[in-house]
Design a protein around this motif. Structure first.
Motif, PDB file in Angstrom:
ATOM      1  N   LEU A   1      36.199   9.482  -7.408  1.00 47.31           N
ATOM      2  CA  LEU A   1      35.306   8.346  -7.654  1.00 47.31           C
ATOM      3  C   LEU A   1      36.046   7.191  -8.328  1.00 47.31           C
ATOM      4  CD1 LEU A   1      32.141  10.302  -8.812  1.00 47.31           C
ATOM      5  CD2 LEU A   1      32.441   9.069  -6.643  1.00 47.31           C
ATOM      6  N   TRP A   2      36.900   7.495  -9.320  1.00 51.07           N
ATOM      7  CA  TRP A   2      37.661   6.422  -9.982  1.00 51.07           C
ATOM      8  C   TRP A   2      38.631   5.768  -9.002  1.00 51.07           C
ATOM      9  CZ3 TRP A   2      36.008   4.305 -14.201  1.00 51.07           C
ATOM     10  CH2 TRP A   2      35.256   5.045 -15.108  1.00 51.07           C
ATOM     11  N   ILE A   3      39.232   6.550  -8.140  1.00 47.95           N
ATOM     12  CA  ILE A   3      40.134   5.998  -7.126  1.00 47.95           C
ATOM     13  C   ILE A   3      39.343   5.118  -6.156  1.00 47.95           C
ATOM     14  CG2 ILE A   3      41.615   6.599  -5.164  1.00 47.95           C
ATOM     15  CD1 ILE A   3      42.435   9.126  -6.865  1.00 47.95           C
ATOM     16  N   GLU A   4      38.172   5.609  -5.736  1.00 45.56           N
ATOM     17  CA  GLU A   4      37.309   4.817  -4.856  1.00 45.56           C
ATOM     18  C   GLU A   4      36.886   3.513  -5.528  1.00 45.56           C
ATOM     19  OE1 GLU A   4      33.039   5.108  -2.461  1.00 45.56           O
ATOM     20  OE2 GLU A   4      33.675   6.778  -3.708  1.00 45.56           O
ATOM     21  N   LEU A   5      36.512   3.578  -6.795  1.00 49.72           N
ATOM     22  CA  LEU A   5      36.128   2.381  -7.534  1.00 49.72           C
ATOM     23  C   LEU A   5      37.251   1.351  -7.525  1.00 49.72           C
ATOM     24  CD1 LEU A   5      34.278   0.740  -9.408  1.00 49.72           C
ATOM     25  CD2 LEU A   5      35.146   2.126 -11.311  1.00 49.72           C
ATOM     26  N   ALA A   6      38.462   1.787  -7.812  1.00 47.83           N
ATOM     27  CA  ALA A   6      39.610   0.865  -7.827  1.00 47.83           C
ATOM     28  C   ALA A   6      39.835   0.246  -6.458  1.00 47.83           C
ATOM     29  CB  ALA A   6      40.858   1.603  -8.300  1.00 47.83           C
ATOM     30  N   GLU A   7      39.721   1.054  -5.411  1.00 42.31           N
ATOM     31  CA  GLU A   7      39.931   0.532  -4.057  1.00 42.31           C
ATOM     32  C   GLU A   7      38.860  -0.478  -3.668  1.00 42.31           C
ATOM     33  OE1 GLU A   7      40.152   4.043  -1.633  1.00 42.31           O
ATOM     34  OE2 GLU A   7      42.182   4.525  -2.321  1.00 42.31           O
ATOM     35  N   LEU A   8      37.596  -0.129  -3.909  1.00 51.80           N
ATOM     36  CA  LEU A   8      36.504  -1.046  -3.566  1.00 51.80           C
ATOM     37  C   LEU A   8      36.615  -2.349  -4.344  1.00 51.80           C
ATOM     38  CD1 LEU A   8      33.476   1.437  -3.431  1.00 51.80           C
ATOM     39  CD2 LEU A   8      34.585   0.286  -1.491  1.00 51.80           C
ATOM     40  N   HIS A   9      36.889  -2.246  -5.627  1.00 51.92           N
ATOM     41  CA  HIS A   9      37.008  -3.436  -6.473  1.00 51.92           C
ATOM     42  C   HIS A   9      38.153  -4.328  -5.993  1.00 51.92           C
ATOM     43  CE1 HIS A   9      37.966  -5.755 -10.132  1.00 51.92           C
ATOM     44  NE2 HIS A   9      36.662  -5.727 -10.303  1.00 51.92           N
ATOM     45  N   SER A  10      39.286  -3.737  -5.692  1.00 51.82           N
ATOM     46  CA  SER A  10      40.444  -4.539  -5.263  1.00 51.82           C
ATOM     47  C   SER A  10      40.209  -5.206  -3.912  1.00 51.82           C
ATOM     48  CB  SER A  10      41.715  -3.678  -5.216  1.00 51.82           C
ATOM     49  OG  SER A  10      41.649  -2.765  -4.145  1.00 51.82           O
ATOM     50  N   GLN A  11      39.328  -4.618  -3.099  1.00 55.28           N
ATOM     51  CA  GLN A  11      39.008  -5.182  -1.788  1.00 55.28           C
ATOM     52  C   GLN A  11      37.818  -6.138  -1.836  1.00 55.28           C
ATOM     53  OE1 GLN A  11      38.330  -1.671   0.559  1.00 55.28           O
ATOM     54  NE2 GLN A  11      40.461  -1.029   0.438  1.00 55.28           N
ATOM     55  N   GLY A  12      37.244  -6.320  -3.030  1.00 57.31           N
ATOM     56  CA  GLY A  12      36.093  -7.210  -3.168  1.00 57.31           C
ATOM     57  C   GLY A  12      34.824  -6.647  -2.562  1.00 57.31           C
ATOM     58  N   LYS A  13      34.758  -5.335  -2.413  1.00 55.60           N
ATOM     59  CA  LYS A  13      33.582  -4.688  -1.827  1.00 55.60           C
ATOM     60  C   LYS A  13      32.651  -4.203  -2.935  1.00 55.60           C
ATOM     61  CE  LYS A  13      35.964  -3.184   2.339  1.00 55.60           C
ATOM     62  NZ  LYS A  13      36.391  -2.028   3.145  1.00 55.60           N
ATOM     63  N   PRO A  14      31.372  -3.982  -2.613  1.00 54.56           N
ATOM     64  CA  PRO A  14      30.421  -3.479  -3.623  1.00 54.56           C
ATOM     65  C   PRO A  14      30.899  -2.142  -4.211  1.00 54.56           C
ATOM     66  CG  PRO A  14      29.266  -4.179  -1.643  1.00 54.56           C
ATOM     67  CD  PRO A  14      30.733  -4.210  -1.320  1.00 54.56           C
ATOM     68  N   TYR A  15      30.743  -2.006  -5.512  1.00 57.29           N
ATOM     69  CA  TYR A  15      31.262  -0.818  -6.185  1.00 57.29           C
ATOM     70  C   TYR A  15      30.286  -0.239  -7.222  1.00 57.29           C
ATOM     71  CZ  TYR A  15      32.221  -4.434  -9.622  1.00 57.29           C
ATOM     72  OH  TYR A  15      32.096  -5.477 -10.493  1.00 57.29           O
ATOM     73  N   LYS A  16      29.176  -0.937  -7.490  1.00 53.79           N
ATOM     74  CA  LYS A  16      28.269  -0.486  -8.553  1.00 53.79           C
ATOM     75  C   LYS A  16      27.713   0.915  -8.292  1.00 53.79           C
ATOM     76  CE  LYS A  16      26.770  -4.939 -10.324  1.00 53.79           C
ATOM     77  NZ  LYS A  16      25.618  -5.810 -10.597  1.00 53.79           N
ATOM     78  N   HIS A  17      27.533   1.270  -7.034  1.00 54.87           N
ATOM     79  CA  HIS A  17      27.022   2.607  -6.727  1.00 54.87           C
ATOM     80  C   HIS A  17      27.984   3.695  -7.206  1.00 54.87           C
ATOM     81  CE1 HIS A  17      29.686   1.728  -3.331  1.00 54.87           C
ATOM     82  NE2 HIS A  17      29.743   3.042  -3.100  1.00 54.87           N
ATOM     83  N   VAL A  18      29.275   3.406  -7.204  1.00 50.75           N
ATOM     84  CA  VAL A  18      30.262   4.373  -7.682  1.00 50.75           C
ATOM     85  C   VAL A  18      30.140   4.527  -9.201  1.00 50.75           C
ATOM     86  CG1 VAL A  18      32.712   4.964  -7.808  1.00 50.75           C
ATOM     87  CG2 VAL A  18      31.812   3.833  -5.761  1.00 50.75           C
ATOM     88  N   ILE A  19      29.978   3.413  -9.899  1.00 50.54           N
ATOM     89  CA  ILE A  19      29.808   3.462 -11.348  1.00 50.54           C
ATOM     90  C   ILE A  19      28.543   4.252 -11.703  1.00 50.54           C
ATOM     91  CG2 ILE A  19      29.352   2.073 -13.417  1.00 50.54           C
ATOM     92  CD1 ILE A  19      31.254  -0.044 -12.230  1.00 50.54           C
ATOM     93  N   HIS A  20      27.463   4.018 -10.962  1.00 52.78           N
ATOM     94  CA  HIS A  20      26.232   4.778 -11.204  1.00 52.78           C
ATOM     95  C   HIS A  20      26.467   6.278 -11.010  1.00 52.78           C
ATOM     96  CE1 HIS A  20      22.944   1.992 -11.999  1.00 52.78           C
ATOM     97  NE2 HIS A  20      23.546   1.134 -11.199  1.00 52.78           N
ATOM     98  N   THR A  21      27.201   6.640  -9.985  1.00 48.47           N
ATOM     99  CA  THR A  21      27.477   8.053  -9.718  1.00 48.47           C
ATOM    100  C   THR A  21      28.315   8.671 -10.826  1.00 48.47           C
ATOM    101  OG1 THR A  21      27.348   7.675  -7.334  1.00 48.47           O
ATOM    102  CG2 THR A  21      28.473   9.679  -8.063  1.00 48.47           C
ATOM    103  N   ILE A  22      29.340   7.962 -11.279  1.00 47.14           N
ATOM    104  CA  ILE A  22      30.211   8.481 -12.337  1.00 47.14           C
ATOM    105  C   ILE A  22      29.409   8.773 -13.596  1.00 47.14           C
ATOM    106  CG2 ILE A  22      32.080   7.879 -13.934  1.00 47.14           C
ATOM    107  CD1 ILE A  22      33.349   6.305 -11.548  1.00 47.14           C
ATOM    108  N   PHE A  23      28.535   7.860 -13.975  1.00 45.77           N
ATOM    109  CA  PHE A  23      27.846   7.960 -15.269  1.00 45.77           C
ATOM    110  C   PHE A  23      26.423   8.506 -15.185  1.00 45.77           C
ATOM    111  CE2 PHE A  23      31.091   4.651 -15.956  1.00 45.77           C
ATOM    112  CZ  PHE A  23      31.805   5.307 -16.940  1.00 45.77           C
TER     113      PHE A  23
END
Length: 131
Positions: free
Chosen positions: A30-52
């Motif tokens: 999930l943290w790796i996915e978050l970094a990839e999505l963020h660096s690509q300018g893609k939506p990432y909030k769903h990953v943060i919700h899943t982590i926490f």
């Protein structure tokens, strides 16, 4: 660890890197996915919700590297800014995180979990250091 212990004693369920190691190794993905999505300018909030989803507080890495995005995702959150002498922090990181990364690089040749750490940790440093 002292802030995590204090928050837990106050009744919070606190997220810390140790949670990944001891209980939620799938969070590395999930943290790796978050970094990839963020660096690509893609939506990432769903990953943060899943982590926490099972936590009410977060301290230290990897959450500290993403505090702005976490606060954006959970706008009613409170932030505790703890400060530390930069040289003491670096020496501590050198003896813990940097050493662990070195060991994971070696273990990563044989252990998939360690290989994931070698992907996640540099992405955190890049984010913190602005690279």
């Amino acid at each position: 660890m002292s802030l995590k212990v204090a928050l837990d004693k106050l009744g919070y369920k606190t997220y810390h890197m140790i949670e990944i190691i001891e209980h939620n190794s799938h969070h590395l993905d999930l943290w790796i996915e978050l970094a990839e999505l963020h660096s690509q300018g893609k939506p990432y909030k769903h990953v943060i919700h899943t982590i926490f989803e099972n936590y009410t507080a977060a301290v230290d890495f990897p959450a500290a590297a993403w505090w702005k995005e976490i606060l954006e995702t959970f706008p009613n959150s409170k932030v505790i800014l703890s400060t530390r002498d930069p040289e003491r922090w670096y020496n501590s990181a050198k003896e813990t995180i940097f050493q662990a990364l070195w060991h994971h690089r070696i273990l990563g040749l044989f252990v998939p979990l360690s290989r994931k750490f070698t992907v996640m940790v540099p992405s955190l440093w890049d984010k913190v250091l602005g690279k």
